[in-house]
Design an enzyme around this catalytic site. Structure first.
Site: not given
Lengths: 154, 451, 451, 154
Positions: C116, C202, C288, C290, C292
């Site tokens: 990450k 956050y 991020e 992914n 896949r």
């Protein structure tokens, strides 16, 4: 419990509490019942001797309700048609039959209104009315038990 | 919009309509017969009313009982589905006089188009080609022979009030014509309570192409493209698809235009289907108008993206057609297989009984319209169709591959079904090539019987 | 095209891939664990090989065993699905060195984007906004405090190798930060065998929007629009949809452009998803990539009409992307509900056990991706997701109505599922309005617990 | 019958009839099996004492085959891994064990090739080999029974 059963119970509650309207929504089921102002307001086209367009009522043996104790030789008069159940053949008149009355094949036990026509339902058997399942003015479907009858042993 | 609708039908189409209503926020009243009383699909309806015994005559065809059920449940409109009362003009009339909206064309249109010879005349008046034949009902044997001699053999005898292949007979000469006349009349009488028949030239090597039409109450009429239902067995459709794989764009346009002409001639409202035969030479002939939703409507839904049942309800409620003809642009290819509870290896004998195992296919491009499930008891009283499997893909090749895959996944045990036959047909090279006619299935079956 | 592919996964996604292969005419080899050996979906594969015990470590994560199975069955490519080995660069490496095509990005891309902090650096280099935070792995408590003070509380601690919400902790002050650090590291260690963590600002009141990307081996990279996965519980997605109901067309374009930038920076191949947070103010931040297929890929398939799994296989086989960016025009609205074998009324406790009754919904607009059926035994070893219910309609309002209808039809008995929770969420007025954030479900649940 | 079972039966048929290739297609299942010219042609990277990367074989009680009569105290050696089964540790060498052989915990009963590595499988029990289920060169999966063993009562 089927919706028809629920509707029946609701109508009993309405009758007991003199309500004129009830509406419930549970999950995906929505029931709304509203009473007309007067007892029944339809015009009675002909209150006597209307030739029925339906076949005569069937004597169909239904499973005896669980609560019943006297399971011996009890039978039911079931509805031969869809419509509205009336206990009397005119508004304000006495019911055709009451619990405890004796009936024979020709006794008219109730009136079912279907398509604005009043259809007389005959007992088609000899015996004694021991229970009336349906309240006056209730909607009924084909095959629905109406009266519980103890047949006479001739 | 309506707040409560009755569905005067059963099985998969009843569930199809209930689903549309639920999505529209409309309450549903389902009618049922004694035999269907405990069917699980009825749980999707808000209210269920048993209207008669198991036999359809006393229940699903029992107009007084259905209207009475409509009255006690206080519904505003009735959707008749297909079959049963859907094309019975008297039922539509009764609805009209009871101030219930019949979700379909007006009763006079049902009456006009329900009579095949009448419909033929309308088509001819619109200059839409019809199959050469008797202009009216055949009244005598001599008249039949005269017509046959005039148009030439082979001829086909059809029931005036017919549909679904019943009362049809092909005759190749005088003797077979004379013999078939009486049989056809008897079949027509028993199936439709109307013995009248007519005669047409029997055109060999044809495809069945039909056009979905839609009209509103304000004179707007559009078509939603065509469906090809050439794959039939004894005039019963087995596999339907859209678009038709075998007609040119020009022919497609002509056929759709012809359908619109006929619809406009009768001021058609709501959903309907104009059926045509297409000969190998590319000539097309009007057959009849089905004045209702068709079994195979999902293939049109897939390629057009339009929900036909919702559209029917909106139109019946008095809404205007919100789709312009030029905005109807079918995309992709949809195929439907009808899954019947019949044993294809045993003369297509009906297979009533309990379904012990049921696993429908799923995944991308697969739609299943069915009311059955494990434990469902197929009643012996009604049509044998228990499911419609519809696939949708970009190309016909992909749609066929997807249908093969889905049929292979489909598990129904306890009764025999037409799944294996569908698999055989969908995997057949001749189906893939699109080079078939309406006799394809029967030829294939008789070939496999001989071998 | 490949003639035989291995699917190194289980459950619904294994069946999803098998279905695509069958439609493409590719033979399939399914691997399975001891626990899955008799699962019915395996019957759809041409060959099944049991590769290890029920525990995933010895089977679905057992690289030597899977490669060995690949060798004895002579397959040409492996589709890893999602989860398990799908993002393990070492597995892709082993495939590459064994001359097996790994259906996914190259191992070096998996490695780069799998980390990450590395992925963050790539995004920053592309001038794609990232959430302010530590530029690299946190090595000490003091470093964590320094970062937190620089970017300001609240902060979120995340695992470098993380995903799916595990190893995440929010801290609102120094004390909670110090306390959470150790916990997060321990969680990261146990979940990903890598204790490294990093810290980010956050951002409260955010939506989760992700972009589906696709690259071929010739440098062509496109996006297939976005998915909105804001409806989560503990960072686990529950309901996903496309298009996002809450972003403007301009923002959509910007986010998709940012996704393409990142994909191009690493010369991305095959399917991938670039995830973003979108703040109420309309700012977006890269989270991020992914590397896949995603669980929620069907919603993109519905709106684009593209079969992502078939596309993955074609790309992996060396075909060029046959879709031009400007030809990708998403249409309609798709929503997916994940159906998990969990008891929402009992802390979402997993519900392994036998499904006694199973009736999936059907009809127009409904797609079910599931490997379960009546009699299926949900094993206790794996993810609790047992089905994905996807609907597709013209408008979001219709899609929500269709999902409600379909969820109401869905019968699963024997174990508790999240169907009732999904119904509650999909019927919620706030979901309908689109005015939710990623804390919506948790706030709702804690509210209902209090009341 | 699983495809693996079918493949096994087909291989038996091939062996019995000295076939080199067999191909069948039933419904949606297609099986093609082809034998290599020589027994096995792979290069044996290391034929002795390869440290196994797998856990030791399990003694797992399988349901006794229906045909079996001597159901008393029979156990099986099952495959601890996926791979190719070889009865000998080098091409042309004698099989590790034959029916009737006595084995103990340390006896190597077969070799399983997985990822080009030869893995020795030990009996892990004391007893007598009464049946060998798998043919030389066959593909085997995890948990597949390999040998039938009558354990010695010590």
């Amino acid at each position: 419990m089927s919706v028809i059963d629920k509707v029946k119970q609701l109508i009993s509650i309405m009758n007991e509490n003199e309500l004129s309207e009830i509406e419930i929504q549970e999950d995906v089921t929505k029931i709304r019942i509203k009473k007309t102002e007067v007892g029944y307001t339809h015009t009675v086209a002909s209150s006597v001797a209307v030739p029925s367009i339906y076949p005569p009522p069937l004597n169909h043996k239904h499973p005896i309700p669980v609560l019943s104790k006297d399971s011996e030789n009890i039978t039911e008069i079931i509805s031969p048609m869809v419509g509205t159940f009336y206990r009397a053949n005119a508004p304000g008149a006495d019911p055709c039959v009451n619990v405890g009355d004796s009936v024979n094949e020709e006794t008219v036990v109730c009136i079912i209104e279907a398509m604005k026509i009043m259809n007389e339902v005959k007992a088609e058997l000899v015996g004694e009315i021991v229970d009336i399942y349906v309240n006056d003015g209730e909607a009924i479907e084909y095959g629905q038990p109406l009266f519980r009858v103890r047949p006479s042993t001739k | 919009m309506f707040s409560r609708i009755m569905i005067a039908n059963r099985g998969e189409i009843a569930l199809r309509i209930i689903r549309a209503c639920r999505e529209m926020g409309i309450e549903t009243v389902a009618i049922c017969s004694k035999a269907d009383k405990n069917a699980m699909y009825l749980k999707q309806a808000d209210i269920t009313v048993c209207v008669g015994p198991s036999e359809a005559d006393g229940s699903y065809l029992n107009i007084p009982s259905i209207i009475s059920a409509a009255e006690i449940t206080d519904i505003e409109a009735i959707h008749p589905g297909y079959g049963f009362l859907s094309e019975v003009s008297h039922f539509a009339e009764v609805c009209e006089s009871s101030k219930i909206v019949f979700i379909g064309p007006r009763s006079e249109v049902l009456k006009k188009l329900g009579n095949k010879t009448e419909a033929r005349k309308i088509a001819m008046a619109c200059k839409v080609p019809v199959v050469p034949g008797s202009e009216s009902v055949i009244k005598s044997q001599q008249q039949a022979l005269d017509v046959a001699h005039k148009i030439g053999y082979p001829v086909i005898i059809k029931a005036s009030s017919g549909g679904g292949g019943r009362g049809m007979r092909v005759a190749h000469n005088d003797i077979s014509l004379v013999n078939s006349l009486a049989v056809a009349q008897r079949e027509a009488e028993s199936a439709f309570k109307d013995p009248s028949i007519y005669i047409e030239k029997y055109i060999e090597d044809t495809r069945h192409v039909e056009v979905q039409i839609f009209g509103d109450n304000y004179g707007n009429i559009i078509h939603l493209g065509e469906r090809d239902c050439t794959l039939q067995r004894k005039h019963q459709k087995l596999i339907e698809e859209s678009p038709s794989p075998s007609i040119s764009d020009r022919l497609r346009e002509e056929i759709c235009k012809a359908a619109i002409k006929i619809a406009k001639a009768v001021n058609y409202t709501n959903a309907g289907t104009v059926e045509f035969l297409v000969s190998k030479a590319g000539d097309f002939y009007f057959i009849e108008v089905n004045t209702r939703l068709q079994v195979e409507h999902p293939v049109t839904e897939m390629v057009t993206g339009i929900d036909l049942v919702k559209q029917q309800i909106r139109i019946a409620c008095g809404e205007r057609l919100n789709i312009k003809q030029k905005r109807v642009r079918p995309r992709g290819v949809a195929i439907e297989c009808r899954i019947n509870a019949e044993d294809p290896n045993n003369g297509f004998r009906p297979q009533p009984g309990k379904i012990t195992l049921y696993n429908p296919p799923g995944g991308r491009g697969v739609r299943v319209d069915s009311h059955v499930h494990a434990g469902y008891e197929v009643p012996p009283y009604y049509d044998s169709m228990i499911s419609k499997l519809i696939v949708y893909q970009k190309t016909r090749e992909e749609a066929i591959a997807c249908m093969k895959r889905a049929l292979n996944e489909y598990v129904i045990e306890g009764i025999k079904t037409t799944i294996p036959l569908n698999l055989e047909l969908i995997a057949h090279s001749q189906f893939a090539s699109g080079n078939i006619n309406t006799n394809f299935v029967e030829n294939l079956l008789s070939k496999s019987q001989r071998s």
